[in-house]
Enzyme design. Structure first.
Site, PDB file in Angstrom:
ATOM      1  N   HIS A 199      47.764  67.366  31.622  1.00 21.56           N
ATOM      2  CA  HIS A 199      47.461  68.579  30.848  1.00 21.56           C
ATOM      3  C   HIS A 199      46.540  69.552  31.599  1.00 21.56           C
ATOM      4  O   HIS A 199      45.422  69.843  31.164  1.00 21.56           O
ATOM      5  CB  HIS A 199      46.890  68.263  29.463  1.00 21.56           C
ATOM      6  CG  HIS A 199      45.925  67.118  29.381  1.00 21.56           C
ATOM      7  ND1 HIS A 199      44.832  66.992  30.195  1.00 21.56           N
ATOM      8  CD2 HIS A 199      45.898  66.042  28.556  1.00 21.56           C
ATOM      9  CE1 HIS A 199      44.183  65.889  29.868  1.00 21.56           C
ATOM     10  NE2 HIS A 199      44.801  65.294  28.893  1.00 21.56           N
ATOM     11  N   ASP A 250      51.364  66.486  25.475  1.00 14.82           N
ATOM     12  CA  ASP A 250      50.054  66.133  24.911  1.00 14.82           C
ATOM     13  C   ASP A 250      50.036  66.399  23.407  1.00 14.82           C
ATOM     14  O   ASP A 250      48.988  66.706  22.830  1.00 14.82           O
ATOM     15  CB  ASP A 250      48.917  66.863  25.624  1.00 14.82           C
ATOM     16  CG  ASP A 250      47.556  66.245  25.291  1.00 14.82           C
ATOM     17  OD1 ASP A 250      47.517  65.084  24.849  1.00 14.82           O
ATOM     18  OD2 ASP A 250      46.531  66.939  25.470  1.00 14.82           O
ATOM     19  N   HIS A 265      51.170  61.491  22.439  1.00 13.60           N
ATOM     20  CA  HIS A 265      50.411  60.607  21.532  1.00 13.60           C
ATOM     21  C   HIS A 265      51.249  60.364  20.286  1.00 13.60           C
ATOM     22  O   HIS A 265      51.524  61.309  19.536  1.00 13.60           O
ATOM     23  CB  HIS A 265      49.082  61.254  21.132  1.00 13.60           C
ATOM     24  CG  HIS A 265      48.188  61.524  22.298  1.00 13.60           C
ATOM     25  ND1 HIS A 265      47.255  60.627  22.760  1.00 13.60           N
ATOM     26  CD2 HIS A 265      48.109  62.598  23.126  1.00 13.60           C
ATOM     27  CE1 HIS A 265      46.631  61.135  23.816  1.00 13.60           C
ATOM     28  NE2 HIS A 265      47.132  62.330  24.058  1.00 13.60           N
ATOM     29  N   LYS A 312      46.310  54.774  32.365  1.00 13.99           N
ATOM     30  CA  LYS A 312      45.628  56.031  32.027  1.00 13.99           C
ATOM     31  C   LYS A 312      44.129  55.897  32.229  1.00 13.99           C
ATOM     32  O   LYS A 312      43.499  54.965  31.716  1.00 13.99           O
ATOM     33  CB  LYS A 312      45.935  56.376  30.564  1.00 13.99           C
ATOM     34  CG  LYS A 312      45.273  57.645  30.055  1.00 13.99           C
ATOM     35  CD  LYS A 312      45.888  58.909  30.652  1.00 13.99           C
ATOM     36  CE  LYS A 312      45.078  60.137  30.318  1.00 13.99           C
ATOM     37  NZ  LYS A 312      45.578  60.914  29.227  1.00 13.99           N
ATOM     38  N   HIS A 364      42.955  61.851  32.803  1.00  9.06           N
ATOM     39  CA  HIS A 364      42.330  62.891  31.982  1.00  9.06           C
ATOM     40  C   HIS A 364      41.232  63.491  32.857  1.00  9.06           C
ATOM     41  O   HIS A 364      40.171  62.889  33.041  1.00  9.06           O
ATOM     42  CB  HIS A 364      41.759  62.330  30.679  1.00  9.06           C
ATOM     43  CG  HIS A 364      41.205  63.414  29.800  1.00  9.06           C
ATOM     44  ND1 HIS A 364      41.835  63.846  28.653  1.00  9.06           N
ATOM     45  CD2 HIS A 364      40.109  64.199  29.945  1.00  9.06           C
ATOM     46  CE1 HIS A 364      41.149  64.835  28.117  1.00  9.06           C
ATOM     47  NE2 HIS A 364      40.087  65.073  28.886  1.00  9.06           N
ATOM     48  N   HIS A 422      53.783  63.009  28.486  1.00  3.89           N
ATOM     49  CA  HIS A 422      52.414  62.768  27.961  1.00  3.89           C
ATOM     50  C   HIS A 422      52.467  62.976  26.450  1.00  3.89           C
ATOM     51  O   HIS A 422      52.459  64.116  25.977  1.00  3.89           O
ATOM     52  CB  HIS A 422      51.414  63.732  28.595  1.00  3.89           C
ATOM     53  CG  HIS A 422      50.001  63.522  28.143  1.00  3.89           C
ATOM     54  ND1 HIS A 422      48.944  63.459  29.029  1.00  3.89           N
ATOM     55  CD2 HIS A 422      49.447  63.362  26.919  1.00  3.89           C
ATOM     56  CE1 HIS A 422      47.818  63.275  28.363  1.00  3.89           C
ATOM     57  NE2 HIS A 422      48.096  63.212  27.067  1.00  3.89           N
TER      58      HIS A 422
HETATM   59  C1  NCD Z   1      44.140  63.838  22.549  1.00  6.33           C
HETATM   60  C2  NCD Z   1      44.156  62.945  21.298  1.00  6.33           C
HETATM   61  O1  NCD Z   1      43.943  63.461  20.199  1.00  6.33           O
HETATM   62  O2  NCD Z   1      44.434  61.746  21.432  1.00  6.33           O
HETATM   63  N1  NCD Z   1      43.465  65.057  22.214  1.00  6.33           N
HETATM   64  C3  NCD Z   1      43.586  66.231  22.876  1.00  6.33           C
HETATM   65  O3  NCD Z   1      42.863  67.167  22.535  1.00  6.33           O
HETATM   66  N2  NCD Z   1      44.466  66.407  23.830  1.00  6.33           N
HETATM   67  C4  NCD Z   1      43.512  63.100  23.675  1.00  6.33           C
HETATM   68  C5  NCD Z   1      43.705  63.783  25.014  1.00  6.33           C
HETATM   69  O4  NCD Z   1      44.794  63.783  25.585  1.00  6.33           O
HETATM   70  O5  NCD Z   1      42.732  64.354  25.524  1.00  6.33           O
HETATM   71 ZN    ZN Z   2      46.646  63.487  25.625  1.00  9.30          ZN
END
Ligand code: NCD
Ligand code: ZN
Length: 343
Positions: A172, A245, A16, A97, A134, A14
């Site tokens: 998460h 995450d 970003h 997702k 999520h 996971h």
């Molecule tokens: C994530 C993001 O910034 O894209 N933020 C977070 O607090 N984890 C999005 C997510 O996974 O909820």
């Molecule tokens: Zn995330």
């Protein structure tokens, strides 16, 4: 007490990576991983086979030359996703997702009517495409600390009953309730656990002032929730695996009057996990948590190559500069004393 830990090259299930200048700035921080599940919450979101393929190409271009890192791509589900969208992404994306609309960063295009998505989820089950969730409701009357628990009861459990053959990952996990829910499932459900949810709780967010770098969604909860997460991650249970995450935001976004949710953990997630697993006396379970449990659930070949972590003098990492401001690296609140050898 050994001073090195050899691991199979890990999977971050996971992650970003963002886009543009931020992608360029953060991609290298994940290059020790064999693979990562790439989150599709760009603006605009990644909702078609073509945009998924184009995003993958941009990620590959941003990686350091020679990096052996494979991005595993995902589709962003919206109210307009159809079973035909699923047919089109098969072979391009490994999973889709589900963001409940407005649950978190860049989720405005997420799903409002999850029940209406049932034909899409059925097609995913037929094609072996996983659903990544999520797991928070967005109803205003539900307290932010209860949103994961309420989601399981109101949304996820009915969804899994409607499409029992769908493979689901509860992303998460942030609460004991979430851990217990995954443990109670017969099959078809696993959960990812982040590094930051293993080391901070809501006191680290709110005591002595607001600590915006510790703000993420799902929000960190009580110490007993954190302890349940540590127990689940470190006891060898194959239903739990690592998803960082890691969610980079620049300081102007994090530190403003409405600070963005997300902790940038990619550069420190392996050292944090080594610390947590060593403290739990469970270093033998670190490798499977990082490279075996998730691969088995996803049905992908486990990595064979290895990396080594070595014990080192305490260190901190500086923020990563970008044209839009620095991105601070998550601080776990204790000294980092592990690093990737040769890095
Ligand atoms: C994530 C993001 O910034 O894209 N933020 C977070 O607090 N984890 C999005 C997510 O996974 O909820
Ligand atoms: Zn995330």
């Amino acid at each position: 007490m050994s001073d090195t830990i050899t691991l199979h090259r890990p999977d971050d299930l996971h992650l970003h990576l963002r886009d543009g200048a931020i992608l360029e700035a953060v991609a290298a921080a994940s290059a020790d991983f064999a693979r990562a599940i790439i989150m599709p919450n760009l603006v605009p979101p990644v909702t078609t086979a073509d945009t998924i393929a184009a995003y993958r190409t941009r990620i590959e271009a941003a990686l350091p030359k020679g990096a052996a890192f494979e991005p595993l791509m995902t589709l962003y589900l919206t109210d307009d996703t159809t079973p035909e969208t699923i047919d089109a992404i098969d072979g391009v994306a490994i999973a889709a997702k589900l963001y409940p609309a407005h649950a978190t960063t860049n989720s405005a295009s997420g799903v409002n009517d999850i029940e209406a998505l049932t034909p899409v989820l059925e097609r995913m089950a037929e094609r072996g495409i996983l659903l990544l969730v999520h797991g928070e409701v967005t109803d205003h009357e539900v307290d932010i600390f209860d949103r994961e628990a309420v989601f399981l009861e109101r949304v996820l459990d009915p969804l899994r009953r409607r499409v029992p053959s769908l493979k689901v990952v509860l992303e998460h996990i942030s609460s004991k309730t979430g851990i217990d829910y995954v443990k109670s499932a017969d099959s078809g459900l696993c959960g990812t656990i982040t590094a930051h949810h293993l080391v901070i709780d809501r006191n680290d967010l709110l005591v002595g002032g607001i600590h915006p770098y510790n703000y993420c969604l799902p929000i960190v909860k009580r110490a007993r929730d954190r302890e349940a997460l540590v127990e689940a991650a470190t006891n060898g249970d194959t239903r739990f695996f690592f998803g960082s995450d890691s969610a980079p935001h620049t300081d102007p976004k994090k530190l403003g009057p409405c600070g963005a949710a997300g902790c940038f953990t990619a550069p420190v997630s392996l050292p944090i996990l080594a610390h947590v697993f060593e403290e739990a006396g469970a270093l033998q379970h670190l490798d499977p948590f990082l490279s075996r449990h998730g691969a088995a659930f996803y049905g992908i070949a486990p990595a064979e190559a290895t990396i080594t972590l070595e014990r080192c003098e305490p260190y901190t990492l500086p923020p990563i500069p970008t044209p839009d401001g620095p991105i601070a690296v998550f601080d776990p609140g204790f000294a980092l004393t592990w690093r990737v050898a040769g890095a």
